[in-house]
Structure formats: C-alpha cells, structure tokens
Design an enzyme around this catalytic site. Structure first.
Site: not given
Ligand code: URA
Length: 241
Positions: A104
């Site tokens: 993310d």
């Molecule tokens: N899980 C998430 O919620 N976000 C990420 O960036 C990676 C794994």
C-alpha cells in the site's frame, strides 16, 4: 555489481567478445552518453549503454530488492503520484523490471522487483505458501484472542484469510505492536485482518518476503541487486511449497 563493458556487450547481444572490443575501440559505444574506448571499463546495472546510438539492453533476468518508503505507489507508472519505478535508475526501467505484488502507499519495507514473470507469479501464488512478515502498529490492545483469531483464519467480507501468525511485541490500552506472518497477499489484507478485529493499523512495514529480509544497511528509497544465492533461495521457496 559491476561487469566489464566488453563482457556486457557480448552477453547482451549477438556479438562475440572480440566484436564487442572492436566496437568499443572504434568509439561507437557510449556509457551514459559519453563515448568509452576502454573495453575493460566497469559498468553497473545503473549505467545506460548505447552502440551506434541504439540502447543495449541486458536481456537477462534481473532481480532487485527495494526499501519502499511511505507515500510512494507500487505501480509501473502514475500520472500524478511518485511510484516505486521512479526510485529506480532509468536503465532498470528499460529492462522491464516490475514490482512483485504490491505494498500500500503508506506501507514501508521490502519490495521485490524483477522481469522474471514466472518467478514473480509463483512467489505471489497463495498455494505456494511463501510467507511474508510484517511489523504492524495498531490502535488498541492486542490480546491472545486476536492471536487465536489470526491462527484460525480471520473472516473478511469477501473471503476468509488463511491461518496467519500474530506475535504481540507490546500492548497497552492505546496502541500495540506486533509481527504478522501471512502467506497470501490480497488487497489491504493485513490492514483488513486487524480491522476485522477492531484494530486500525497506523503503521505497516514488510520485514521479510519468504527467505529474504530487508537488509539492515538499506535506507528507504534504496535498492540492491539480488545475488545469485538470494535468487536461488527464492526459487527454492516456491519449489518447497
Ligand atoms: N497488507 C496490507 O494491508 N497492506 C500492505 O501493504 C501489505 C499487506
């Protein structure tokens, strides 16, 4: 990692080493726009090489590990936001190296990049059970019920997550810190798993992807090229599944 210019030229095209040497000595070869006449000059993956004005790409499979900083998108390109590809030298972008899965925008840590589509696909396949380890800071106090819920598989709106490992590192009424290991990578998965337990994630950092850990010396935004041993470890990880 550096390699002699004549070796690079002969490996990346249909020319022998002596043809490569001749081309270099004749002044047709430029490194980063400057003619280079020394066949022994060392170049690295960050250098752009041209022969008679044409880019010379190293077609070999390439593997990198990037320390993704917060605020950067995991995408090949974006018209507004900075992407992880903007953190890499242009020579790598030309070699069609792409991120393996996504972190993310606000997640930091270990991101693999490669032009080896088959290995990337296998590393992301939930059936291969390649574990990814995250460090999470969440709101509220985590407890053994959360540990048991992660181990049993947290039910989300659209699917039930595979059993995951939750290790509480610290917990108080305000905030907790924990290590989480998951072996699938659905959209916002870790954030959603904590959310389903009533804990909003305030920081998320990926420390490990399968057998590889984020090197201590790497700073946010920096990358390294994986060694052959590290690539072999990744291959073993998908084979052992
Ligand atoms: N899980 C998430 O919620 N976000 C990420 O960036 C990676 C794994």
């Amino acid at each position: 990692m550096s390699v002699r210019l004549d070796k690079f030229l002969s490996q990346s095209g249909e020319r022998t080493r002596s043809e490569a040497v001749r081309a270099i000595r004749s002044g047709q070869v430029c490194v980063n726009g400057q003619p280079v006449r020394d066949p022994g000059q060392k170049i690295s993956e960050n250098d752009a090489v041209t022969l008679a004005g044409q880019a010379v790409a190293d077609d070999a499979l390439q593997y990198y590990l990037l320390y993704k900083p917060a605020g950067v998108l995991t995408a090949a390109r974006d018209s507004h936001a900075q992407t992880v590809m903007d953190l890499l030298p242009q020579a790598l972008r030309r070699r069609k190296v792409l991120p393996v899965g996504r972190l993310d925008k606000d997640t930091t840590g270990l991101l693999l990049l490669t032009n080896d589509g088959a290995l990337a696909h296998a590393l992301l396949d939930p059936k291969r059970h390649v574990w990814k380890r995250y460090l999470a800071t969440v709101e509220g106090r985590l407890d053994q019920e959360d540990v048991a819920a992660f181990a049993g598989g947290v039910a989300l709106k659209d699917f039930t997550a595979k059993p995951a490992v939750l290790r509480i590192l610290s917990a108080n009424g305000q905030e907790s810190r924990a290590e989480v290991e998951v072996r699938e990578g659905k959209f916002h998965q870790v954030r959603r798993m904590f959310g389903a337990r009533g804990h909003e994630v305030t920081a998320l950092h990926r420390a490990c992807f399968g057998p590889l850990s984020l090197p201590q010396h790497l700073k946010p935004g920096e990358h390294i090229r994986l060694t052959q041993e590290q690539v072999d470890l990744l291959r073993q990880a998908v084979q052992n599944a």
